[in-house]
Scaffold this motif. Structure first.
Motif, PDB file in Angstrom:
ATOM      1  N   VAL A  99       0.871  -1.172   0.000  1.00 40.18           N
ATOM      2  CA  VAL A  99       0.000   0.000   0.000  1.00 40.18           C
ATOM      3  C   VAL A  99       0.912   1.226   0.000  1.00 40.18           C
ATOM      4  CG1 VAL A  99      -1.760   1.290   1.281  1.00 40.18           C
ATOM      5  CG2 VAL A  99      -1.755  -1.223   1.318  1.00 40.18           C
ATOM      6  N   ASN A 100       0.639   2.205  -0.871  1.00 38.75           N
ATOM      7  CA  ASN A 100       1.524   3.357  -1.014  1.00 38.75           C
ATOM      8  C   ASN A 100       0.756   4.671  -0.967  1.00 38.75           C
ATOM      9  OD1 ASN A 100       4.221   2.007  -1.975  1.00 38.75           O
ATOM     10  ND2 ASN A 100       2.588   1.027  -3.119  1.00 38.75           N
ATOM     11  N   ILE A 101       1.186   5.564  -0.091  1.00 38.50           N
ATOM     12  CA  ILE A 101       0.588   6.893   0.029  1.00 38.50           C
ATOM     13  C   ILE A 101       1.726   7.902   0.139  1.00 38.50           C
ATOM     14  CG2 ILE A 101      -1.088   8.344   1.234  1.00 38.50           C
ATOM     15  CD1 ILE A 101      -2.064   5.793   2.679  1.00 38.50           C
ATOM     16  N   ALA A 102       1.662   8.976  -0.642  1.00 39.17           N
ATOM     17  CA  ALA A 102       2.704  10.000  -0.592  1.00 39.17           C
ATOM     18  C   ALA A 102       2.092  11.386  -0.680  1.00 39.17           C
ATOM     19  CB  ALA A 102       3.707   9.800  -1.727  1.00 39.17           C
ATOM     20  N   TYR A 103       2.809  12.344  -0.121  1.00 40.08           N
ATOM     21  CA  TYR A 103       2.438  13.758  -0.217  1.00 40.08           C
ATOM     22  C   TYR A 103       3.515  14.469  -1.010  1.00 40.08           C
ATOM     23  CZ  TYR A 103       1.701  18.629   1.221  1.00 40.08           C
ATOM     24  OH  TYR A 103       1.506  19.986   1.229  1.00 40.08           O
ATOM     25  N   ILE A 104       3.089  15.198  -2.048  1.00 51.57           N
ATOM     26  CA  ILE A 104       4.000  15.883  -2.950  1.00 51.57           C
ATOM     27  C   ILE A 104       3.893  17.392  -2.746  1.00 51.57           C
ATOM     28  CG2 ILE A 104       4.716  16.173  -5.346  1.00 51.57           C
ATOM     29  CD1 ILE A 104       4.774  13.251  -4.313  1.00 51.57           C
ATOM     30  N   GLU A 105       5.028  18.033  -2.565  1.00 48.70           N
ATOM     31  CA  GLU A 105       5.076  19.487  -2.404  1.00 48.70           C
ATOM     32  C   GLU A 105       6.186  20.037  -3.289  1.00 48.70           C
ATOM     33  OE1 GLU A 105       6.396  21.866   1.353  1.00 48.70           O
ATOM     34  OE2 GLU A 105       4.238  21.466   1.570  1.00 48.70           O
ATOM     35  N   ASN A 106       5.836  20.971  -4.167  1.00 43.78           N
ATOM     36  CA  ASN A 106       6.808  21.546  -5.105  1.00 43.78           C
ATOM     37  C   ASN A 106       7.532  20.463  -5.901  1.00 43.78           C
ATOM     38  OD1 ASN A 106       6.269  24.245  -4.274  1.00 43.78           O
ATOM     39  ND2 ASN A 106       7.613  23.958  -2.507  1.00 43.78           N
ATOM     40  N   GLY A 107       6.787  19.428  -6.267  1.00 43.35           N
ATOM     41  CA  GLY A 107       7.350  18.362  -7.082  1.00 43.35           C
ATOM     42  C   GLY A 107       8.183  17.341  -6.334  1.00 43.35           C
ATOM     43  N   ILE A 108       8.243  17.459  -5.012  1.00 39.43           N
ATOM     44  CA  ILE A 108       9.096  16.588  -4.203  1.00 39.43           C
ATOM     45  C   ILE A 108       8.234  15.718  -3.295  1.00 39.43           C
ATOM     46  CG2 ILE A 108      10.920  16.524  -2.453  1.00 39.43           C
ATOM     47  CD1 ILE A 108      11.751  19.314  -3.470  1.00 39.43           C
ATOM     48  N   PRO A 109       8.495  14.394  -3.217  1.00 37.35           N
ATOM     49  CA  PRO A 109       7.769  13.541  -2.270  1.00 37.35           C
ATOM     50  C   PRO A 109       8.365  13.705  -0.877  1.00 37.35           C
ATOM     51  CG  PRO A 109       9.325  12.209  -3.532  1.00 37.35           C
ATOM     52  CD  PRO A 109       9.444  13.629  -4.049  1.00 37.35           C
ATOM     53  N   ILE A 110       7.662  14.412  -0.011  1.00 40.54           N
ATOM     54  CA  ILE A 110       8.249  14.752   1.290  1.00 40.54           C
ATOM     55  C   ILE A 110       7.701  13.916   2.440  1.00 40.54           C
ATOM     56  CG2 ILE A 110       8.822  17.093   0.557  1.00 40.54           C
ATOM     57  CD1 ILE A 110       6.442  18.074   2.177  1.00 40.54           C
ATOM     58  N   VAL A 111       6.570  13.249   2.235  1.00 41.64           N
ATOM     59  CA  VAL A 111       6.018  12.343   3.253  1.00 41.64           C
ATOM     60  C   VAL A 111       5.508  11.101   2.534  1.00 41.64           C
ATOM     61  CG1 VAL A 111       4.382  12.043   5.155  1.00 41.64           C
ATOM     62  CG2 VAL A 111       5.274  14.328   4.641  1.00 41.64           C
ATOM     63  N   GLY A 112       5.772   9.934   3.079  1.00 42.52           N
ATOM     64  CA  GLY A 112       5.282   8.724   2.430  1.00 42.52           C
ATOM     65  C   GLY A 112       5.251   7.527   3.348  1.00 42.52           C
ATOM     66  N   ILE A 113       4.391   6.562   2.989  1.00 44.60           N
ATOM     67  CA  ILE A 113       4.344   5.284   3.678  1.00 44.60           C
ATOM     68  C   ILE A 113       4.227   4.170   2.645  1.00 44.60           C
ATOM     69  CG2 ILE A 113       1.822   5.346   4.014  1.00 44.60           C
ATOM     70  CD1 ILE A 113       2.319   3.849   6.705  1.00 44.60           C
ATOM     71  N   VAL A 114       4.960   3.105   2.883  1.00 42.29           N
ATOM     72  CA  VAL A 114       4.879   1.871   2.102  1.00 42.29           C
ATOM     73  C   VAL A 114       4.583   0.755   3.103  1.00 42.29           C
ATOM     74  CG1 VAL A 114       6.131   0.223   0.655  1.00 42.29           C
ATOM     75  CG2 VAL A 114       6.513   2.684   0.367  1.00 42.29           C
ATOM     76  N   TYR A 115       3.451   0.086   2.934  1.00 42.58           N
ATOM     77  CA  TYR A 115       3.027  -0.954   3.877  1.00 42.58           C
ATOM     78  C   TYR A 115       2.851  -2.262   3.124  1.00 42.58           C
ATOM     79  CZ  TYR A 115      -0.196  -3.504   7.030  1.00 42.58           C
ATOM     80  OH  TYR A 115      -0.815  -4.452   7.817  1.00 42.58           O
ATOM     81  N   ALA A 116       3.542  -3.295   3.585  1.00 43.08           N
ATOM     82  CA  ALA A 116       3.415  -4.636   3.016  1.00 43.08           C
ATOM     83  C   ALA A 116       2.613  -5.490   3.986  1.00 43.08           C
ATOM     84  CB  ALA A 116       4.794  -5.237   2.776  1.00 43.08           C
ATOM     85  N   PRO A 117       1.285  -5.543   3.838  1.00 45.68           N
ATOM     86  CA  PRO A 117       0.445  -6.182   4.861  1.00 45.68           C
ATOM     87  C   PRO A 117       0.723  -7.668   5.045  1.00 45.68           C
ATOM     88  CG  PRO A 117      -0.843  -5.589   2.914  1.00 45.68           C
ATOM     89  CD  PRO A 117       0.478  -4.931   2.764  1.00 45.68           C
ATOM     90  N   ALA A 118       1.033  -8.395   3.979  1.00 45.05           N
ATOM     91  CA  ALA A 118       1.283  -9.826   4.112  1.00 45.05           C
ATOM     92  C   ALA A 118       2.608 -10.119   4.802  1.00 45.05           C
ATOM     93  CB  ALA A 118       1.250 -10.491   2.736  1.00 45.05           C
ATOM     94  N   LEU A 119       3.511  -9.132   4.813  1.00 44.88           N
ATOM     95  CA  LEU A 119       4.807  -9.298   5.474  1.00 44.88           C
ATOM     96  C   LEU A 119       4.819  -8.703   6.876  1.00 44.88           C
ATOM     97  CD1 LEU A 119       7.177  -8.407   2.486  1.00 44.88           C
ATOM     98  CD2 LEU A 119       6.480 -10.675   3.274  1.00 44.88           C
ATOM     99  N   GLY A 120       3.811  -7.913   7.213  1.00 42.53           N
ATOM    100  CA  GLY A 120       3.740  -7.317   8.540  1.00 42.53           C
ATOM    101  C   GLY A 120       4.776  -6.236   8.787  1.00 42.53           C
ATOM    102  N   ILE A 121       5.167  -5.517   7.727  1.00 37.10           N
ATOM    103  CA  ILE A 121       6.133  -4.433   7.872  1.00 37.10           C
ATOM    104  C   ILE A 121       5.666  -3.217   7.080  1.00 37.10           C
ATOM    105  CG2 ILE A 121       8.170  -5.844   8.356  1.00 37.10           C
ATOM    106  CD1 ILE A 121       8.905  -5.614   5.379  1.00 37.10           C
ATOM    107  N   ALA A 122       6.129  -2.050   7.510  1.00 38.11           N
ATOM    108  CA  ALA A 122       5.855  -0.806   6.798  1.00 38.11           C
ATOM    109  C   ALA A 122       7.078   0.088   6.910  1.00 38.11           C
ATOM    110  CB  ALA A 122       4.619  -0.112   7.368  1.00 38.11           C
ATOM    111  N   PHE A 123       7.160   1.041   6.006  1.00 39.46           N
ATOM    112  CA  PHE A 123       8.256   1.996   6.008  1.00 39.46           C
ATOM    113  C   PHE A 123       7.671   3.387   5.850  1.00 39.46           C
ATOM    114  CE2 PHE A 123       9.838  -2.008   4.474  1.00 39.46           C
ATOM    115  CZ  PHE A 123      11.098  -2.145   5.042  1.00 39.46           C
ATOM    116  N   THR A 124       8.174   4.336   6.627  1.00 43.15           N
ATOM    117  CA  THR A 124       7.695   5.712   6.534  1.00 43.15           C
ATOM    118  C   THR A 124       8.858   6.656   6.323  1.00 43.15           C
ATOM    119  OG1 THR A 124       7.815   6.092   8.931  1.00 43.15           O
ATOM    120  CG2 THR A 124       5.733   5.239   8.047  1.00 43.15           C
ATOM    121  N   GLY A 125       8.564   7.778   5.698  1.00 42.18           N
ATOM    122  CA  GLY A 125       9.558   8.818   5.508  1.00 42.18           C
ATOM    123  C   GLY A 125       8.922  10.181   5.656  1.00 42.18           C
ATOM    124  N   GLY A 126       9.636  11.077   6.298  1.00 44.81           N
ATOM    125  CA  GLY A 126       9.136  12.428   6.496  1.00 44.81           C
ATOM    126  C   GLY A 126      10.255  13.325   6.974  1.00 44.81           C
TER     127      GLY A 126
END
Length: 264
Positions: A99-126
């Motif tokens: 599952v992927n969600i990102a926030y774009i500001e001035n053409g740059i992805p500055i906040v995001g989450i990548v969630y792999a539900p079947a693996l039980g892990i997620a990654f966030t950036g901000g």
């Protein structure tokens, strides 16, 4: 914002796993790419969360875009949503879909989450950096660990599939002294770079912005970069392109610890 992303992604991931475990029908979109009930349910959940908490920020979501429902984001900040990246992995019952969600500001992805539900892990950036999240069987976050790219070694580990690669990928791997090559699906490639398990991911094939934005946000927050082949940072919100459709990406290369001389 990340709190909303986490809630939305975890709820969407739960809905995806319910479909994954119960069986599902597969349809084909106009571009002949597959779509399932899980894609549609997950996108509805994510958009509901975003519209509730950020009603003035438009969202470009893959399934809505496929149906021609694309808001005007010219000159605006916006969300990019891929409710189920790796639909083919999902259909083939391989657990690397995300599952992927990102926030774009001035053409740059500055906040995001990548969630792999079947693996039980997620990654966030901000703005506070990048983290790896461990998700328990009740879809709660059991632990958070800060992550960062590793220093670039003399012999690189790449994320690219030799069996599905093309001549440009092979040439890149040869030219950059790649000693090992690992294959993994979906946007998890960005996340492996972000947590220092690989060094480079060359992509000489077609992608769309919603495929890459969340993982790119995680990678950049971890100290990495995503560059076009002419050395520029990959930009988002690409509309009115003469050479391709709106939101299509050019070829790019993701770097872990490489100290780049990127041009804006």
């Amino acid at each position: 914002m990340l709190a909303t992303f986490e809630k939305a992604a975890l709820e969407a991931g739960k809905a995806i796993l319910e479909v994954y475990r119960a069986g599902y029908a597969v349809a084909l979109k106009q571009d002949m790419s597959p779509v399932t009930l899980a894609d549609e349910r997950a996108e509805h959940i994510i958009l509901r969360h975003l519209e509730r908490d950020f009603p003035h920020i438009p969202a470009v979501a893959e399934e809505q875009a496929s149906a021609g429902k694309i808001p005007n984001v010219r000159g605006r900040s916006f969300f990019l949503v891929d409710p189920l990246d790796g639909t083919r992995e999902f259909i083939e019952h391989r657990d690397e879909f995300t599952v992927n969600i990102a926030y774009i500001e001035n053409g740059i992805p500055i906040v995001g989450i990548v969630y792999a539900p079947a693996l039980g892990i997620a990654f966030t950036g901000g703005s506070g950096g990048a983290c790896k999240l461990f998700v328990d069987e009740h879809f709660g976050i059991s632990d958070r660990v800060a992550i960062a790219v590793r220093e670039r070694p003399a012999r690189l580990t790449a994320l690219a599939s030799r069996c599905n690669s093309n001549a440009k990928t092979e040439d890149f791997l040869t030219d950059h002294s790649v000693s090992a090559c690992t294959s993994i699906g979906s946007s998890l490639k960005f996340c492996l770079l972000a947590e220092g398990k690989a060094d480079v991911y060359p992509r000489f094939g077609r992608t769309m912005e919603w495929d890459t934005a969340a993982g790119d946000a995680v990678l950049r927050a971890a100290g990495g970069s995503t560059l076009t082949t002419d050395g520029r940072l990959l930009a988002y919100g690409k509309i009115g392109q003469s050479e391709d459709c709106d939101f299509a990406n050019p070829h790019f290369i993701c770097w872990g610890g490489k100290k780049s001389e990127a041009r804006a």
